[in-house]
Design a protein around this motif. Structure first.
Motif, PDB file in Angstrom:
ATOM      1  N   ARG A 293       0.840  -1.187   0.000  1.00  0.00           N
ATOM      2  CA  ARG A 293       0.000   0.000   0.000  1.00  0.00           C
ATOM      3  C   ARG A 293       0.873   1.234   0.000  1.00  0.00           C
ATOM      4  O   ARG A 293       1.885   1.275   0.686  1.00  0.00           O
ATOM      5  CB  ARG A 293      -0.880   0.022   1.245  1.00  0.00           C
ATOM      6  CG  ARG A 293      -1.942  -1.034   1.205  1.00  0.00           C
ATOM      7  CD  ARG A 293      -2.819  -1.065   2.427  1.00  0.00           C
ATOM      8  NE  ARG A 293      -3.145   0.233   2.939  1.00  0.00           N
ATOM      9  CZ  ARG A 293      -3.472   0.475   4.211  1.00  0.00           C
ATOM     10  NH1 ARG A 293      -3.511  -0.509   5.065  1.00  0.00           N
ATOM     11  NH2 ARG A 293      -3.763   1.682   4.613  1.00  0.00           N
ATOM     12  N   LEU A 294       0.484   2.221  -0.770  1.00  0.00           N
ATOM     13  CA  LEU A 294       1.192   3.498  -0.775  1.00  0.00           C
ATOM     14  C   LEU A 294       0.450   4.456   0.133  1.00  0.00           C
ATOM     15  O   LEU A 294      -0.757   4.639  -0.007  1.00  0.00           O
ATOM     16  CB  LEU A 294       1.260   4.075  -2.185  1.00  0.00           C
ATOM     17  CG  LEU A 294       2.017   3.235  -3.200  1.00  0.00           C
ATOM     18  CD1 LEU A 294       1.914   3.870  -4.568  1.00  0.00           C
ATOM     19  CD2 LEU A 294       3.467   3.104  -2.798  1.00  0.00           C
ATOM     20  N   LEU A 295       1.156   5.043   1.082  1.00  0.00           N
ATOM     21  CA  LEU A 295       0.560   5.990   2.011  1.00  0.00           C
ATOM     22  C   LEU A 295       1.335   7.289   1.991  1.00  0.00           C
ATOM     23  O   LEU A 295       2.540   7.292   1.758  1.00  0.00           O
ATOM     24  CB  LEU A 295       0.577   5.423   3.436  1.00  0.00           C
ATOM     25  CG  LEU A 295      -0.150   4.094   3.655  1.00  0.00           C
ATOM     26  CD1 LEU A 295       0.133   3.556   5.041  1.00  0.00           C
ATOM     27  CD2 LEU A 295      -1.630   4.279   3.440  1.00  0.00           C
TER      28      LEU A 295
ATOM     29  N   TYR B  55       4.006   0.305  12.181  1.00  0.00           N
ATOM     30  CA  TYR B  55       3.257  -0.709  12.912  1.00  0.00           C
ATOM     31  C   TYR B  55       1.818  -0.289  13.222  1.00  0.00           C
ATOM     32  O   TYR B  55       1.043  -1.071  13.748  1.00  0.00           O
ATOM     33  CB  TYR B  55       3.975  -1.056  14.212  1.00  0.00           C
ATOM     34  CG  TYR B  55       5.341  -1.642  13.945  1.00  0.00           C
ATOM     35  CD1 TYR B  55       5.477  -2.918  13.408  1.00  0.00           C
ATOM     36  CD2 TYR B  55       6.486  -0.901  14.177  1.00  0.00           C
ATOM     37  CE1 TYR B  55       6.730  -3.445  13.125  1.00  0.00           C
ATOM     38  CE2 TYR B  55       7.744  -1.425  13.909  1.00  0.00           C
ATOM     39  CZ  TYR B  55       7.856  -2.698  13.386  1.00  0.00           C
ATOM     40  OH  TYR B  55       9.092  -3.206  13.111  1.00  0.00           O
ATOM     41  N   GLU B  56       1.434   0.939  12.883  1.00  0.00           N
ATOM     42  CA  GLU B  56       0.084   1.429  13.147  1.00  0.00           C
ATOM     43  C   GLU B  56      -0.719   1.441  11.864  1.00  0.00           C
ATOM     44  O   GLU B  56      -0.311   2.013  10.863  1.00  0.00           O
ATOM     45  CB  GLU B  56       0.149   2.838  13.735  1.00  0.00           C
ATOM     46  CG  GLU B  56      -1.204   3.389  14.111  1.00  0.00           C
ATOM     47  CD  GLU B  56      -1.100   4.767  14.742  1.00  0.00           C
ATOM     48  OE1 GLU B  56      -2.024   5.558  14.532  1.00  0.00           O
ATOM     49  OE2 GLU B  56      -0.092   5.047  15.414  1.00  0.00           O
ATOM     50  N   GLU B  57      -1.879   0.797  11.881  1.00  0.00           N
ATOM     51  CA  GLU B  57      -2.748   0.745  10.709  1.00  0.00           C
ATOM     52  C   GLU B  57      -3.507   2.063  10.569  1.00  0.00           C
ATOM     53  O   GLU B  57      -4.096   2.557  11.520  1.00  0.00           O
ATOM     54  CB  GLU B  57      -3.748  -0.408  10.855  1.00  0.00           C
ATOM     55  CG  GLU B  57      -4.585  -0.669   9.632  1.00  0.00           C
ATOM     56  CD  GLU B  57      -3.781  -1.240   8.479  1.00  0.00           C
ATOM     57  OE1 GLU B  57      -4.171  -0.998   7.327  1.00  0.00           O
ATOM     58  OE2 GLU B  57      -2.772  -1.912   8.719  1.00  0.00           O
ATOM     59  N   SER B  58      -3.502   2.639   9.383  1.00  0.00           N
ATOM     60  CA  SER B  58      -4.183   3.901   9.131  1.00  0.00           C
ATOM     61  C   SER B  58      -5.683   3.668   8.972  1.00  0.00           C
ATOM     62  O   SER B  58      -6.099   2.736   8.281  1.00  0.00           O
ATOM     63  CB  SER B  58      -3.642   4.550   7.863  1.00  0.00           C
ATOM     64  OG  SER B  58      -4.414   5.681   7.536  1.00  0.00           O
ATOM     65  N   PRO B  59      -6.545   4.523   9.587  1.00  0.00           N
ATOM     66  CA  PRO B  59      -7.992   4.389   9.387  1.00  0.00           C
ATOM     67  C   PRO B  59      -8.457   4.992   8.068  1.00  0.00           C
ATOM     68  O   PRO B  59      -9.612   4.855   7.693  1.00  0.00           O
ATOM     69  CB  PRO B  59      -8.571   5.153  10.578  1.00  0.00           C
ATOM     70  CG  PRO B  59      -7.562   6.207  10.858  1.00  0.00           C
ATOM     71  CD  PRO B  59      -6.223   5.567  10.554  1.00  0.00           C
ATOM     72  N   VAL B  60      -7.579   5.667   7.331  1.00  0.00           N
ATOM     73  CA  VAL B  60      -7.927   6.281   6.059  1.00  0.00           C
ATOM     74  C   VAL B  60      -7.647   5.275   4.944  1.00  0.00           C
ATOM     75  O   VAL B  60      -6.526   4.807   4.791  1.00  0.00           O
ATOM     76  CB  VAL B  60      -7.120   7.582   5.829  1.00  0.00           C
ATOM     77  CG1 VAL B  60      -7.482   8.200   4.489  1.00  0.00           C
ATOM     78  CG2 VAL B  60      -7.367   8.563   6.962  1.00  0.00           C
TER      79      VAL B  60
ATOM     80  N   VAL C 211     -12.220   5.616   8.199  1.00  0.00           N
ATOM     81  CA  VAL C 211     -13.226   4.638   8.598  1.00  0.00           C
ATOM     82  C   VAL C 211     -13.563   4.692  10.081  1.00  0.00           C
ATOM     83  O   VAL C 211     -14.496   4.041  10.528  1.00  0.00           O
ATOM     84  CB  VAL C 211     -12.813   3.203   8.186  1.00  0.00           C
ATOM     85  CG1 VAL C 211     -12.773   3.070   6.677  1.00  0.00           C
ATOM     86  CG2 VAL C 211     -11.501   2.807   8.815  1.00  0.00           C
ATOM     87  N   SER C 212     -12.818   5.466  10.848  1.00  0.00           N
ATOM     88  CA  SER C 212     -13.141   5.607  12.270  1.00  0.00           C
ATOM     89  C   SER C 212     -14.146   6.740  12.508  1.00  0.00           C
ATOM     90  O   SER C 212     -14.591   6.932  13.623  1.00  0.00           O
ATOM     91  CB  SER C 212     -11.865   5.862  13.078  1.00  0.00           C
ATOM     92  OG  SER C 212     -11.293   7.112  12.744  1.00  0.00           O
TER      93      SER C 212
END
Length: 63
Positions: free
Chosen positions: A2-4, A13-18, A42-43
């Motif tokens: 995934r590109l962020l 190590y932290e999953e993005s809610p976007v 998504v939060s």
């Protein structure tokens, strides 16, 4: 993979809610039309509609 977008507080190590959302591509319902990718947190509560266009010229799109 995934590109962020990188930020100064990026944590691998932290999953993005976007996340990217594109229903037409997922369901292959309109393969002959151009699609727009919308990123949503998504939060948070999803909007019922959103503005497409410039400040002076555009329209409300229902989600």
């Amino acid at each position: 993979m995934r590109l962020l977008k990188w930020t100064t507080n990026f944590d691998v190590y932290e999953e993005s809610p976007v996340v990217p959302m594109d229903q037409a591509t997922t369901t292959v319902s309109h393969p002959f039309l151009a699609c727009v990718m919308v990123k949503m947190d998504v939060s948070k509560k999803h909007p019922k509609e959103f503005w497409i266009g410039s400040e002076l010229n555009g329209y409300l799109q229902k989600s």
